[in-house]
Design a protein around this motif. Structure first.
Motif, PDB file in Angstrom:
ATOM      1  N   VAL A 170     -12.315  -7.761  -9.756  1.00 24.43           N
ATOM      2  CA  VAL A 170     -11.700  -8.787  -8.917  1.00 24.43           C
ATOM      3  C   VAL A 170     -10.205  -8.819  -9.227  1.00 24.43           C
ATOM      4  CG1 VAL A 170     -11.604 -11.241  -8.360  1.00 24.43           C
ATOM      5  CG2 VAL A 170     -13.813 -10.161  -8.840  1.00 24.43           C
ATOM      6  N   GLU A 171      -9.388  -8.469  -8.253  1.00 24.61           N
ATOM      7  CA  GLU A 171      -7.947  -8.425  -8.469  1.00 24.61           C
ATOM      8  C   GLU A 171      -7.314  -9.760  -8.069  1.00 24.61           C
ATOM      9  OE1 GLU A 171      -3.982  -5.823  -7.181  1.00 24.61           O
ATOM     10  OE2 GLU A 171      -5.988  -4.991  -6.828  1.00 24.61           O
ATOM     11  N   GLN A 172      -7.375 -10.711  -8.960  1.00 22.27           N
ATOM     12  CA  GLN A 172      -6.738 -12.013  -8.763  1.00 22.27           C
ATOM     13  C   GLN A 172      -6.712 -12.763 -10.095  1.00 22.27           C
ATOM     14  OE1 GLN A 172     -10.693 -13.972  -6.687  1.00 22.27           O
ATOM     15  NE2 GLN A 172      -8.735 -14.876  -6.254  1.00 22.27           N
ATOM     16  N   ARG A 173      -6.090 -13.904 -10.079  1.00 22.89           N
ATOM     17  CA  ARG A 173      -6.016 -14.727 -11.287  1.00 22.89           C
ATOM     18  C   ARG A 173      -7.356 -15.422 -11.506  1.00 22.89           C
ATOM     19  NH1 ARG A 173      -0.901 -15.369 -13.111  1.00 22.89           N
ATOM     20  NH2 ARG A 173      -1.451 -17.284 -14.220  1.00 22.89           N
ATOM     21  N   ALA A 174      -7.727 -15.598 -12.766  1.00 18.86           N
ATOM     22  CA  ALA A 174      -9.028 -16.175 -13.080  1.00 18.86           C
ATOM     23  C   ALA A 174      -9.181 -17.579 -12.515  1.00 18.86           C
ATOM     24  CB  ALA A 174      -9.231 -16.195 -14.600  1.00 18.86           C
ATOM     25  N   GLU A 175      -8.110 -18.359 -12.528  1.00 20.33           N
ATOM     26  CA  GLU A 175      -8.210 -19.737 -12.054  1.00 20.33           C
ATOM     27  C   GLU A 175      -8.364 -19.825 -10.541  1.00 20.33           C
ATOM     28  OE1 GLU A 175      -3.783 -19.202 -13.216  1.00 20.33           O
ATOM     29  OE2 GLU A 175      -5.718 -18.286 -13.665  1.00 20.33           O
ATOM     30  N   LYS A 197     -20.056 -25.771 -21.150  1.00 17.28           N
ATOM     31  CA  LYS A 197     -19.647 -26.727 -20.129  1.00 17.28           C
ATOM     32  C   LYS A 197     -20.605 -27.905 -20.149  1.00 17.28           C
ATOM     33  CE  LYS A 197     -18.611 -27.187 -15.197  1.00 17.28           C
ATOM     34  NZ  LYS A 197     -18.500 -26.486 -13.895  1.00 17.28           N
ATOM     35  N   SER A 198     -20.059 -29.076 -20.344  1.00 18.41           N
ATOM     36  CA  SER A 198     -20.897 -30.264 -20.515  1.00 18.41           C
ATOM     37  C   SER A 198     -21.425 -30.781 -19.194  1.00 18.41           C
ATOM     38  CB  SER A 198     -20.100 -31.362 -21.230  1.00 18.41           C
ATOM     39  OG  SER A 198     -18.954 -31.704 -20.495  1.00 18.41           O
ATOM     40  N   SER A 199     -22.556 -31.460 -19.257  1.00 16.79           N
ATOM     41  CA  SER A 199     -23.183 -31.976 -18.041  1.00 16.79           C
ATOM     42  C   SER A 199     -22.379 -33.095 -17.404  1.00 16.79           C
ATOM     43  CB  SER A 199     -24.597 -32.495 -18.377  1.00 16.79           C
ATOM     44  OG  SER A 199     -24.550 -33.494 -19.380  1.00 16.79           O
ATOM     45  N   ALA A 200     -21.516 -33.722 -18.205  1.00 17.15           N
ATOM     46  CA  ALA A 200     -20.726 -34.834 -17.672  1.00 17.15           C
ATOM     47  C   ALA A 200     -19.465 -34.364 -16.971  1.00 17.15           C
ATOM     48  CB  ALA A 200     -20.347 -35.777 -18.810  1.00 17.15           C
ATOM     49  N   SER A 201     -19.180 -33.055 -17.017  1.00 16.65           N
ATOM     50  CA  SER A 201     -17.922 -32.553 -16.460  1.00 16.65           C
ATOM     51  C   SER A 201     -18.037 -32.316 -14.962  1.00 16.65           C
ATOM     52  CB  SER A 201     -17.521 -31.260 -17.153  1.00 16.65           C
ATOM     53  OG  SER A 201     -18.470 -30.245 -16.942  1.00 16.65           O
ATOM     54  N   PRO A 233     -21.935 -19.968  -8.775  1.00 14.00           N
ATOM     55  CA  PRO A 233     -21.424 -20.181 -10.125  1.00 14.00           C
ATOM     56  C   PRO A 233     -22.012 -19.169 -11.114  1.00 14.00           C
ATOM     57  CG  PRO A 233     -22.049 -22.262  -9.132  1.00 14.00           C
ATOM     58  CD  PRO A 233     -22.556 -21.194  -8.217  1.00 14.00           C
ATOM     59  N   LEU A 234     -21.222 -18.792 -12.097  1.00 10.68           N
ATOM     60  CA  LEU A 234     -21.654 -17.846 -13.118  1.00 10.68           C
ATOM     61  C   LEU A 234     -22.073 -18.590 -14.385  1.00 10.68           C
ATOM     62  CD1 LEU A 234     -18.962 -15.040 -12.706  1.00 10.68           C
ATOM     63  CD2 LEU A 234     -21.170 -15.276 -11.571  1.00 10.68           C
ATOM     64  N   GLY A 270      -9.856 -24.266 -18.572  1.00 10.97           N
ATOM     65  CA  GLY A 270      -9.357 -24.708 -17.276  1.00 10.97           C
ATOM     66  C   GLY A 270      -9.560 -23.658 -16.201  1.00 10.97           C
ATOM     67  N   TRP A 271      -9.421 -22.394 -16.584  1.00 10.43           N
ATOM     68  CA  TRP A 271      -9.574 -21.304 -15.610  1.00 10.43           C
ATOM     69  C   TRP A 271     -10.997 -21.200 -15.081  1.00 10.43           C
ATOM     70  CZ3 TRP A 271      -6.799 -16.748 -18.579  1.00 10.43           C
ATOM     71  CH2 TRP A 271      -5.427 -17.053 -18.686  1.00 10.43           C
ATOM     72  N   CYS A 272     -11.983 -21.310 -15.977  1.00 12.99           N
ATOM     73  CA  CYS A 272     -13.365 -21.039 -15.569  1.00 12.99           C
ATOM     74  C   CYS A 272     -14.189 -22.275 -15.263  1.00 12.99           C
ATOM     75  CB  CYS A 272     -14.078 -20.193 -16.632  1.00 12.99           C
ATOM     76  SG  CYS A 272     -14.366 -21.033 -18.211  1.00 12.99           S
ATOM     77  N   HIS A 273     -13.639 -23.454 -15.488  1.00 12.65           N
ATOM     78  CA  HIS A 273     -14.427 -24.684 -15.349  1.00 12.65           C
ATOM     79  C   HIS A 273     -15.095 -24.804 -13.984  1.00 12.65           C
ATOM     80  CE1 HIS A 273     -15.141 -28.966 -14.463  1.00 12.65           C
ATOM     81  NE2 HIS A 273     -15.475 -29.042 -15.735  1.00 12.65           N
ATOM     82  N   ASP A 274     -14.345 -24.531 -12.926  1.00 12.41           N
ATOM     83  CA  ASP A 274     -14.874 -24.787 -11.581  1.00 12.41           C
ATOM     84  C   ASP A 274     -15.929 -23.793 -11.145  1.00 12.41           C
ATOM     85  OD1 ASP A 274     -13.225 -26.964 -11.428  1.00 12.41           O
ATOM     86  OD2 ASP A 274     -11.735 -26.025 -10.124  1.00 12.41           O
ATOM     87  N   TRP A 275     -15.949 -22.587 -11.734  1.00 11.97           N
ATOM     88  CA  TRP A 275     -16.944 -21.599 -11.304  1.00 11.97           C
ATOM     89  C   TRP A 275     -17.992 -21.274 -12.362  1.00 11.97           C
ATOM     90  CZ3 TRP A 275     -16.245 -17.476 -14.526  1.00 11.97           C
ATOM     91  CH2 TRP A 275     -14.943 -17.166 -14.956  1.00 11.97           C
TER      92      TRP A 275
END
Length: 214
Positions: free
Chosen positions: A126-131, A210-214, A138-139, A155-160
């Motif tokens: 994947v040619e892009q920034r991790a964030e 990654k916590s369940s509350a996040s 989701p992985l 911060g980069w991987c939190h959303d995915w």
């Protein structure tokens, strides 16, 4: 056969010391990867390490040191650079899905060539920034090696990353300072000391969940 066959004996010795039982095919692929990296490095400066013997220790073996701690069926290597640790891990576990995320064009081209030459069918480049990465789903795991502080990696991987997913961050002796500023939405899972034959200095794997509350 590659022009780096002279590295086969020390590689086999190191793999035995690391208790990584592998077949000759994997050993040959690791040597082919190092040969490809050494050739591309002459033109594209993918890494500051020039000597193949140093690449063996400082890149390949260092990457494989975390292998026993990666238990998921997939992982995203953020800021993969020349494919470290993602490519060595993909050779060790060809049945697992490895996503190599790299925004630098010349490094991404090298990664695509490594995927083609080494026939790493389960690797995705994947040619892009991790964030900015947006996977189809989701992985379950992410990793990075000598890229950024732990807070930034989270911060980069939190959303995915899935809830309960793990971030396996490879770190050196300065990791303790980073533990005081964990990324939002993550909890410290473990800190494991890593042993890399021939490499001086402390190497650790900091694992966050990654916590369940996040």
């Amino acid at each position: 056969m590659t022009d780096l066959e002279y590295l086969r004996p020390p590689l086999l010795t190191a793999l035995h010391q690391m208790q990584l039982a592998v077949d000759e095919q994997r050993v040959t692929l690791w040597l082919e990867y190092l040969a490809l990296l050494e050739r591309w490095n002459r033109t594209y400066n993918l890494t500051a390490v020039r000597d193949p013997a140093e690449m063996l220790t400082r890149h390949l073996l260092d990457s494989l040191a975390m292998a026993a701690h990666w238990t998921e069926s997939e992982i995203a290597d953020m800021g993969a650079g020349a494919g470290l640790p993602g490519v060595p891990l993909a050779i060790l576990y060809p049945e697992r899905h490895v996503v190599l995320i790299e925004s630098n064009g010349k490094k991404a081209r090298f990664l695509r060539e490594a995927k083609r030459v080494l026939k790493l069918d389960a690797v995705e480049v994947v040619e892009q920034r991790a964030e900015a990465y947006v996977p189809l789903r989701p992985l379950v795991a992410a990793t990075a090696r000598a890229v950024a502080p732990i807070a930034a990696l989270g911060g980069w991987c939190h959303d995915w990353l899935v809830e309960g997913g793990r971030l396996l961050a490879m770190k050196g002796p300065g990791y303790r300072d980073e533990l005081g500023a964990l990324p939002t939405g993550f909890e410290l899972d473990s800190v494991a000391q890593l042993s890399v034959p021939g490499l001086d200095g402390e190497r650790v794997l900091v694992v966050l969940r990654k916590s369940s509350a996040s």
